[in-house]
Design a protein around this motif. Sequence first.
Motif, short mmCIF file in Angstrom:
data_model
loop_
_atom_site.label_atom_id
_atom_site.label_comp_id
_atom_site.label_asym_id
_atom_site.label_seq_id
_atom_site.Cartn_x
_atom_site.Cartn_y
_atom_site.Cartn_z
N ASP A 200 43.28 -25.39 41.90
CA ASP A 200 43.31 -24.41 42.99
C ASP A 200 44.55 -23.53 42.91
OD1 ASP A 200 40.98 -25.53 43.81
OD2 ASP A 200 41.67 -26.13 45.80
N GLY A 201 45.68 -24.13 42.55
CA GLY A 201 46.91 -23.35 42.40
C GLY A 201 46.83 -22.39 41.23
N LEU A 202 46.21 -22.82 40.13
CA LEU A 202 46.04 -21.93 38.98
C LEU A 202 45.14 -20.75 39.34
CD1 LEU A 202 45.67 -24.47 36.03
CD2 LEU A 202 47.59 -22.95 36.50
N SER A 203 44.16 -21.00 40.19
CA SER A 203 43.28 -19.90 40.64
C SER A 203 44.07 -18.87 41.44
CB SER A 203 42.13 -20.46 41.48
OG SER A 203 41.30 -21.31 40.71
N LEU A 204 45.02 -19.34 42.24
CA LEU A 204 45.88 -18.42 42.99
C LEU A 204 46.79 -17.64 42.03
CD1 LEU A 204 46.96 -20.52 46.09
CD2 LEU A 204 45.71 -18.37 46.13
N LEU A 205 47.37 -18.31 41.04
CA LEU A 205 48.19 -17.63 40.05
C LEU A 205 47.38 -16.59 39.29
CD1 LEU A 205 50.41 -20.42 38.42
CD2 LEU A 205 51.10 -18.69 40.08
N GLN A 206 46.10 -16.89 39.07
CA GLN A 206 45.22 -15.96 38.37
C GLN A 206 45.13 -14.63 39.11
OE1 GLN A 206 43.37 -16.91 35.41
NE2 GLN A 206 43.19 -14.69 35.27
#
Length: 324
Positions: A200-206
Motif C-alpha cells: 500500500d505504501g509503494l502504491s502511494l509512492l507510485q
Amino acid sequence: MSENLVLALKYRPKTFDEVIGQDTTIKQLKAALENNTLGHALIFCGTRGSGKTTSARIVAQVLNTGTPANELPMLVTEVDAASNTGVDNVREIIENIRYSRKGHQVVILDEAHMLSKNAFNSLLKTLEEPPPGVSFILLTTELHKLIPTVKSRCQLYEFSDVPVETLEKYYAFVAAEEKLSLTPEVIHTVAIKAEGSVRDGLSLLQKYLSGEEVEDFSDKYLELVSAIYGQDVATALEVVGQLRKNEEARVIIQTLEKWFYWSSLEFFGQRTPIRDKIPANAAKSFDLAHLQKLFATCLDIERSFNATPNSKSVLDMGIINLTL
C-alpha cells in the motif's frame, strides 16, 4: 525513473532476505526448508501487502531449486479463491496436480477464506494426504474464517503488520533509488498511511513518482467525525456532500470505520494515521463505548448499500443515524 515498472512489481522480493518486516516468520520458513520439516499444507495469514504471496512464491522456488526459471511457472498454480469458490473449482485443481509428475508442484490459494464450506470439505483429504511432490499454501487475511478441520491440517505462519519505522527506512530507500525527492515528513506520512502494508505504501509512492496529485481528505474527515461526535447533523451532511465530489459513498463509510477504529486504538496509546490530527492527550478522553457503537453502525450502513441502488440516500440516512 530507472525503469517504467509499477513499484510494487519492481521491488517485489525475489529471495527471503529481501522480504520486509517479517524476520521471525521468514526465519521459521527458512529453518523448516533447510531441515526438511516444512509441511505439505501451509497457511500464511496476515494483513494485505505484508508479503504472503511473495513468500509463497519464494517457497515454491526453493522447493524447486535447480529448476530452470522458465519452467518454474509450470510448477506453481496460483488460484484466486475469491472467484473460484466452488467444489468444481477445487476438484479441477486436484485433478490437475494428480497428472503432473515433473518437479515439486505448489498450489497457492489466495483469499482462501472465500472458499465455500463444501469446497473446503472436498479439499480436506488432499490437504491431509496430497500426492507426492505437492504442497498447498493457503493465503488469508481472515484466519478466523477458515474452518477448524482445514487449520488442523496445516502449518500456520503469521505475517504481522510491518512497523512504521521499518516502512520509513524502506520507503526512503525506494525513493532514493527512484531519484524521488521526498522530505522525511512525507516518507513518514506514507509509512503511516500504509497501515502495515508494504504494498500500500509503494502504491502511494507510485503516485508521487507519476506526478499525480496525492489528495488528502483527512482534514475533511476530521471535520466530519467532529460533527458526528458533536451531533451536528447539518454540518455532517454538508461535509459528506463535499466528500462525495471525490469519493464514493461506500468509501466514505469505510473511511469513517477506520477513523473510529483508529480513535479506539489511540485511546489505548497506540499510534495510528490520525495521531497528528488530534490534539495531544485528547484520545484519553474518548468515549470508547460510543466509538464502538459508531463503528458497528458503520458496518450496518455498509451492508445497506447492497439493498438499494440509491447510494446517496443510504449514505445520508446513515450519517444522520451516526450523528443522532
